[in-house]
Design a protein around this motif. Structure first.
Motif, mmCIF file in Angstrom:
data_model
loop_
_atom_site.group_PDB
_atom_site.id
_atom_site.type_symbol
_atom_site.label_atom_id
_atom_site.label_comp_id
_atom_site.label_asym_id
_atom_site.label_seq_id
_atom_site.Cartn_x
_atom_site.Cartn_y
_atom_site.Cartn_z
ATOM 1 N N UNK A 1 -21.404 83.418 51.656
ATOM 2 C CA UNK A 1 -20.595 82.460 52.402
ATOM 3 C C UNK A 1 -20.787 82.634 53.903
ATOM 4 N N UNK A 2 -20.888 83.883 54.355
ATOM 5 C CA UNK A 2 -21.113 84.124 55.778
ATOM 6 C C UNK A 2 -22.478 83.609 56.212
ATOM 7 N N UNK A 3 -23.494 83.768 55.353
ATOM 8 C CA UNK A 3 -24.833 83.266 55.690
ATOM 9 C C UNK A 3 -24.844 81.750 55.776
ATOM 10 N N UNK A 4 -24.095 81.085 54.890
ATOM 11 C CA UNK A 4 -24.014 79.625 54.935
ATOM 12 C C UNK A 4 -23.379 79.164 56.247
ATOM 13 N N UNK A 5 -22.422 79.945 56.741
ATOM 14 C CA UNK A 5 -21.757 79.616 58.007
ATOM 15 C C UNK A 5 -22.606 79.962 59.223
ATOM 16 N N UNK A 6 -23.797 80.508 58.982
ATOM 17 C CA UNK A 6 -24.692 80.809 60.089
ATOM 18 C C UNK A 6 -24.577 82.209 60.645
ATOM 19 N N UNK A 7 -23.896 83.104 59.947
ATOM 20 C CA UNK A 7 -23.739 84.470 60.432
ATOM 21 C C UNK A 7 -25.009 85.275 60.178
ATOM 22 N N UNK A 8 -25.454 85.992 61.210
ATOM 23 C CA UNK A 8 -26.603 86.864 61.063
ATOM 24 C C UNK A 8 -26.203 88.199 60.469
ATOM 25 N N UNK A 9 -27.157 89.123 60.414
ATOM 26 C CA UNK A 9 -26.889 90.424 59.796
ATOM 27 C C UNK A 9 -25.812 91.194 60.565
ATOM 28 N N UNK A 10 -25.894 91.182 61.896
ATOM 29 C CA UNK A 10 -24.895 91.918 62.665
ATOM 30 C C UNK A 10 -23.509 91.302 62.483
ATOM 31 N N UNK A 11 -23.431 89.980 62.490
ATOM 32 C CA UNK A 11 -22.155 89.319 62.307
ATOM 33 C C UNK A 11 -21.602 89.565 60.916
ATOM 34 N N UNK A 12 -22.470 89.592 59.924
ATOM 35 C CA UNK A 12 -22.024 89.904 58.564
ATOM 36 C C UNK A 12 -21.487 91.325 58.489
ATOM 37 N N UNK A 13 -22.155 92.241 59.208
ATOM 38 C CA UNK A 13 -21.694 93.628 59.199
ATOM 39 C C UNK A 13 -20.311 93.745 59.829
ATOM 40 N N UNK A 14 -20.108 93.063 60.955
ATOM 41 C CA UNK A 14 -18.832 93.167 61.675
ATOM 42 C C UNK A 14 -17.716 92.425 60.946
ATOM 43 N N UNK A 15 -18.019 91.244 60.415
ATOM 44 C CA UNK A 15 -16.979 90.388 59.850
ATOM 45 C C UNK A 15 -16.757 90.585 58.353
ATOM 46 N N UNK A 16 -17.730 91.131 57.652
ATOM 47 C CA UNK A 16 -17.596 91.292 56.203
ATOM 48 C C UNK A 16 -17.602 92.775 55.812
#
Length: 313
Positions: free
Chosen positions: A203-218
Motif C-alpha cells: 500500500x505504501x508503494x502504491x502511494x509512491x513511498x520509497x524504501x526510506x519512507x517505507x522504513x520510517x512510516x511502516x
C-alpha cells in the motif's frame, strides 16, 4: 448369629456416600508441587541473598569479622566522600549511551539485510548470533584486549596505537566488544520484521513511498514494540557490564579510571578492599537506578511505541 434386614420389593438400596471432591484445590496443590523447585531456588538463591545484602549495606563488614551496624554511613560516604564512585557512575553512563544505540542500530541493520535474503538466511543468522554466545566469555575479552593493545591488529592497521592504553579510546574498545555481540537483539528484530504484513508495504508503494519512507512510516512504527523490548533489555544489561571492562583493563579500570565501570568498582570495594558493606550499598543503589531507568523507559514508551491491537495508542 447375625440378622439381615429385608429390602421391600420395588425399593433400591441407597448408594454409599462418596467423599466430596475439590478439583480446584487439587489443581492448586499440583501446581505448587511443580512450582516448588523454582520457589525453593528463588528463595534460597535470590530472595535470601538479597535480604542479607540489604542488611550488610547498613553495616561495616570486611568478610572476616562480624558485621558492625553503621546505619546510613555507607550511603553518605558513597555520595559525598568518594570521587572514584562518581567517576565510575560517569563512565558507566557514557558506556551505556555509546554501546546500546550502536548495538541496536547494527542489529536492526543486519536483521533488515537478512529479511531480504533469499538463500542462506539460516546460516548467516547463526553466524551473526555466534558472537552473542562467545563474547561474554573471558577468553574472547582477552583476545579483544590483544586486538586493541599496542602492536595489535588495530594498531597495525591504522597506526593509532593501542586503544586500551589511551584514556580517550579505552572505553570505546569496551563498548565495541558489546556492540559486536548484537546477535540476540538481531534475532528478535528479525522475528519482528517477519510479522509485519506485506500488504502495508504494497500500500505504501502504491502511494509512491520509497524504501526510506517505507522504513520510517511502516517498519519503525510496526517494529516499535520489539525495539522497545530490545532497548529495555540491552540497557539493563549495559548497566551491569563487567567482564569486557575487567579483561580489557586487566582488572584495574585503567588507564586513568577510563574503563572503571560501576560493577567493576563494586567488585574492587567488595572483594579487593574487603569493604563488603560498602559494596552491598553500591549494589542496592545500582538496583534502584536500573529500576528508575526502566520505569522512565516504560513511561516514555507511550508516546512512541505503537501496538497494532490498540489503535488509540
Amino acid at each position: 448369629m447375625t440378622t439381615t434386614t429385608a429390602i421391600p420389593a420395588g425399593k433400591k438400596r441407597a448408594p454409599a456416600a462418596t467423599p466430596k471432591r475439590h478439583p480446584k484445590r487439587e489443581r492448586e496443590g499440583a501446581a505448587w508441587v511443580f512450582l516448588s523447585p523454582w520457589v525453593l531456588g528463588a528463595s534460597v538463591l535470590t530472595l535470601l541473598p538479597m535480604a542479607v545484602s540489604l542488611y550488610l549495606s547498613f553495616t561495616d563488614y570486611n568478610l572476616f569479622d562480624p558485621p558492625h551496624w553503621v546505619g546510613l554511613r555507607n550511603y553518605t560516604q558513597m555520595f559525598t566522600e568518594d570521587p572514584r564512585y562518581w567517576r565510575s557512575v560517569l563512565t558507566t553512563v557514557t558506556y551505556v549511551v555509546i554501546a546500546v544505540p550502536l548495538q541496536l542500530a547494527l542489529a536492526l541493520l543486519v536483521a533488515l539485510a537478512l529479511k531480504s535474503m533469499k538463500r542462506g538466511k539460516a546460516f548467516y543468522r547463526s553466524a551473526f548470533y555466534a558472537p552473542s554466545l562467545l563474547g561474554a566469555s573471558m577468553s574472547i575479552a582477552l583476545v579483544w584486549r590483544a586486538v586493541f593493545n599496542d602492536g595489535g591488529t588495530v594498531d597495525n592497521l591504522f597506526g593509532t596505537g593501542g586503544w586500551v592504553n589511551r584514556p580517550g579510546w579505552a572505553l570505546l574498545a569496551v563498548a565495541l566488544l558489546t556492540v559486536w555481540q548484537f546477535g540476540a537483539p538481531m534475532v528478535i528484530f528479525l522475528a519482528g520484521l517477519q510479522q509485519i504484513p506485506a500488504e502495508l508495504y504494497e500500500a505504501a508503494a502504491v502511494d509512491g513511498a520509497g524504501r526510506w519512507r517505507q522504513f520510517v512510516s511502516v517498519t519503525v512504527p510496526m517494529l516499535s514494540p520489539v525495539l522497545f523490548f530490545n532497548l529495555v533489555l540491552q540497557t539493563i544489561q549495559a548497566f551491569q557490564v563487567f567482564t569486557p571492562a575487567f579483561a580489557v583493563s586487566a582488572g584495574k579500570g585503567g588507564p586513568a579510571d577510563s574503563t572503571l565501570v560501576y560493577t567493576m568498582y563494586l567488585y574492587d570495594r567488595g572483594f579487593v578492599a574487603s569493604h563488603m558493606g560498602y559494596a552491598s550499598a553500591m549494589a542496592w543503589v545500582l538496583l534502584l537506578v536500573i529500576g528508575v531507568v526502566t520505569a522512565v523507559l516504560f513511561r516514555t514508551s507511550r508516546s512512541w511505541v505503537f501496538y497494532a491491537s490498540e489503535g488509540d495508542r
